[in-house]
Scaffold this motif. Sequence first.
Motif, mmCIF file in Angstrom:
data_model
loop_
_atom_site.group_PDB
_atom_site.id
_atom_site.type_symbol
_atom_site.label_atom_id
_atom_site.label_comp_id
_atom_site.label_asym_id
_atom_site.label_seq_id
_atom_site.Cartn_x
_atom_site.Cartn_y
_atom_site.Cartn_z
ATOM 1 N N ASN A 99 0.840 -1.184 0.000
ATOM 2 C CA ASN A 99 0.000 0.000 0.000
ATOM 3 C C ASN A 99 0.887 1.249 0.000
ATOM 4 O O ASN A 99 1.761 1.409 0.842
ATOM 5 C CB ASN A 99 -0.972 -0.006 1.182
ATOM 6 C CG ASN A 99 -0.318 -0.371 2.488
ATOM 7 O OD1 ASN A 99 0.723 -1.016 2.502
ATOM 8 N ND2 ASN A 99 -0.917 0.033 3.584
ATOM 9 N N VAL A 100 0.662 2.129 -0.981
ATOM 10 C CA VAL A 100 1.505 3.304 -1.179
ATOM 11 C C VAL A 100 0.854 4.542 -0.577
ATOM 12 O O VAL A 100 1.498 5.316 0.121
ATOM 13 C CB VAL A 100 1.785 3.522 -2.687
ATOM 14 C CG1 VAL A 100 2.580 4.782 -2.922
ATOM 15 C CG2 VAL A 100 2.491 2.315 -3.269
ATOM 16 N N SER A 101 -0.431 4.746 -0.843
ATOM 17 C CA SER A 101 -1.125 5.915 -0.302
ATOM 18 C C SER A 101 -2.597 5.597 -0.128
ATOM 19 O O SER A 101 -3.102 4.602 -0.628
ATOM 20 C CB SER A 101 -0.933 7.125 -1.222
ATOM 21 O OG SER A 101 -1.628 6.924 -2.429
ATOM 22 N N GLY A 102 -3.263 6.500 0.593
ATOM 23 C CA GLY A 102 -4.682 6.321 0.838
ATOM 24 C C GLY A 102 -4.935 5.533 2.109
ATOM 25 O O GLY A 102 -4.014 5.233 2.872
#
Length: 148
Positions: free
Chosen positions: A135-138
Amino acid sequence: MADVRQGEGRRAWLLRSLAAAISATVIAIFYPVARFLRPRRATLSGALEVVAPFTASELPHAPGNPFNFGGKPCLVVLTPEGVKRRESREPLRPDDVRAFDAVCTHLQCTVEYRPDHEDIFCPCHDGVYDLNGKNVSGPPPRPWRCTR
């Protein structure tokens, strides 16, 4: 005497018909049970074999991607390195194609692959994953498990 033979013929026919009906019923009951108990075919690695409704040559814009896999959506992605190999007519390597559960780890939304950004995007709350499942963002709280 003719009536006796005719009665025996009818009785024999009824017994054969009854035996056939019972046999068909037993087969109709036990065939699904046997299919359920028999394990599915496995590959050499021991993983279950599933055939996607498209080929690797149709990626990244394959129709039917994500597809249904055991009641859950499955997303198959061709990595940018795989795209370069395919464009230069080199054979694809096993790590060029990756498969993921296409369910976001945040709220179980179905995700989509964005080839122009080279990431996997959850449209529900703008969650972004890289092509390794991280997971990179959010808001997604944890990474995916990548199935190769």
